[in-house]
Design a protein around this motif. Structure first.
Motif, PDB file in Angstrom:
ATOM      1  N   SER A   1       0.727  -1.195  -0.102  1.00 35.56           N
ATOM      2  CA  SER A   1      -0.089   0.132   0.061  1.00 35.56           C
ATOM      3  C   SER A   1       0.931   1.284   0.107  1.00 35.56           C
ATOM      4  N   VAL A   2       2.120   1.112   0.759  1.00 41.31           N
ATOM      5  CA  VAL A   2       2.871   2.516   0.574  1.00 41.31           C
ATOM      6  C   VAL A   2       3.942   2.442  -0.164  1.00 41.31           C
ATOM      7  N   VAL A   3       4.300   1.348  -1.021  1.00 38.40           N
ATOM      8  CA  VAL A   3       5.418   1.152  -2.047  1.00 38.40           C
ATOM      9  C   VAL A   3       4.696   1.076  -3.197  1.00 38.40           C
ATOM     10  N   VAL A   4       4.310  -0.242  -3.382  1.00 40.54           N
ATOM     11  CA  VAL A   4       3.575  -0.623  -4.924  1.00 40.54           C
ATOM     12  C   VAL A   4       2.729   0.217  -5.532  1.00 40.54           C
ATOM     13  N   GLU A   5       1.552   0.611  -4.811  1.00 42.91           N
ATOM     14  CA  GLU A   5       0.459   1.365  -5.339  1.00 42.91           C
ATOM     15  C   GLU A   5       0.832   2.655  -5.517  1.00 42.91           C
ATOM     16  N   PRO A   6       1.615   3.489  -4.988  1.00 44.03           N
ATOM     17  CA  PRO A   6       1.875   4.682  -5.379  1.00 44.03           C
ATOM     18  C   PRO A   6       2.598   4.887  -6.496  1.00 44.03           C
ATOM     19  N   LYS A   7       3.646   3.877  -6.673  1.00 49.93           N
ATOM     20  CA  LYS A   7       4.497   3.713  -8.014  1.00 49.93           C
ATOM     21  C   LYS A   7       3.663   3.468  -9.162  1.00 49.93           C
TER      22      LYS A   7
END
Length: 307
Positions: A296-302
């Motif tokens: 949620s904090v690494v993959v999705e923002p990218k």
């Protein structure tokens, strides 16, 4: 930041040309603490470690140990395990470890004793007379850890120490790290094995694009996260939970459905609806995992940036 008995990374920045590798990276690793350092490939973990070791220089910020800037003398007391093999492939295991121990200031006799202790402890004593290149990748990883420990370091910095290890070797390495931490040695390691990080670490830092985006104990990081409800209702048809207030279907696999509940959602209404379809074999609450938080904090923002 914290007490002086800690390794502090304070607003460290680094650029490689137009690429910003680190942007005011800040965290600390406290005495007797196992700190998990996680992030996607290229997030800045290895760069941070190399700056702490003096392999790279930073463009700004400071690395401190016991409240003072780290010096070359300080670095002699750091045990470092690089992600890439940092061993001489044609040198024998025992000779190499003894050589590295001597470089860190141990006498010949002390180095010999330490090599014997750590090769035995890590299960490679029988390979001490063999060249490193003849060892399996897993055994090379064990020797690499021995190289980080052989001089009795005051700080441990380990880059992907569990990579390529079988479950037995993971257990051995985990036990060794716990033992070192119990003696007060601050230990930081990076890993993509988030279930292992969640199980082992006192605190965890999550890095994205060269910045620390979340840091704390696993409980602190997961506090306030979504509640998952696992329902196994063999006679329920797909869509049975659609329309329930505050309920989102995350996954449906055969008879098993994973639901996410908003604050205030009525789990008893979910159970009542499931029972209306027939017997319910499982009805289990589960908190968000570190892997799910990481996504949620690494993959999705990218993914959003790419879109």
């Amino acid at each position: 930041m914290t007490d002086t008995a800690s390794l502090e990374i304070d607003r460290v920045s680094k650029r490689f040309g137009d690429v910003v590798a680190l942007r005011e990276m800040t965290f600390d690793v406290r005495a007797g603490e196992l700190f998990g350092f996680v992030g996607s490939n290229g997030a800045g973990k290895t760069t941070t470690m190399r700056i702490a070791l003096g392999v790279l220089t930073s463009d700004g910020g400071q690395v401190r140990w016991q409240g003072k800037p780290i010096t070359d003398e300080t670095r002699r007391h750091i045990g470092y395990m690089p992600e890439e093999r940092g061993l001489y492939p044609k040198m024998k295991v025992g000779e190499q470890l003894s050589y590295l121990a001597r470089l860190h200031g141990l006498s010949a006799s002390a180095a010999k004793r330490s090599v014997a202790e750590w090769t035995e402890r890590l299960g490679v004593a029988h390979r001490a007379g063999d060249e490193v290149q003849t060892l399996s990748l897993g055994n090379q990883q064990r020797v690499q850890l021995a190289a980080a420990l052989v001089h009795d370091p005051e700080i441990l910095v380990l880059d992907e120490p569990f990579s390529g290890l079988d479950p037995v070797a993971v257990d051995v390495m985990s036990e060794v790290l716990r033992e070192k931490v119990a003696t007060g040695v601050p230990t930081v390691f990076s890993s993509h094995q988030l279930d292992l990080v969640e199980r082992l670490c006192d605190r965890v830092g999550i890095v994205r694009s060269g910045e620390m985006v979340a840091c704390g104990t696993v409980d602190e990081l997961l506090a306030g996260g979504s509640v998952r409800l696992i329902v196994d209702a063999p006679q329920a048809q797909r869509g049975w939970a659609d329309g329930l207030p505050g309920v989102t279907v995350q996954e449906h696999n055969g008879s098993r459905t994973v639901l996410e509940l908003d604050d205030g959602a009525d789990d008893q209404q979910v159970l009542k609806t499931a029972l209306a379809t027939g017997p319910v074999r499982e009805f289990t609450h589960r908190r968000e995992s570190l892997t799910e938080l990481f996504r949620s904090v690494v993959v999705e923002p990218k993914e959003e940036e790419a879109a």
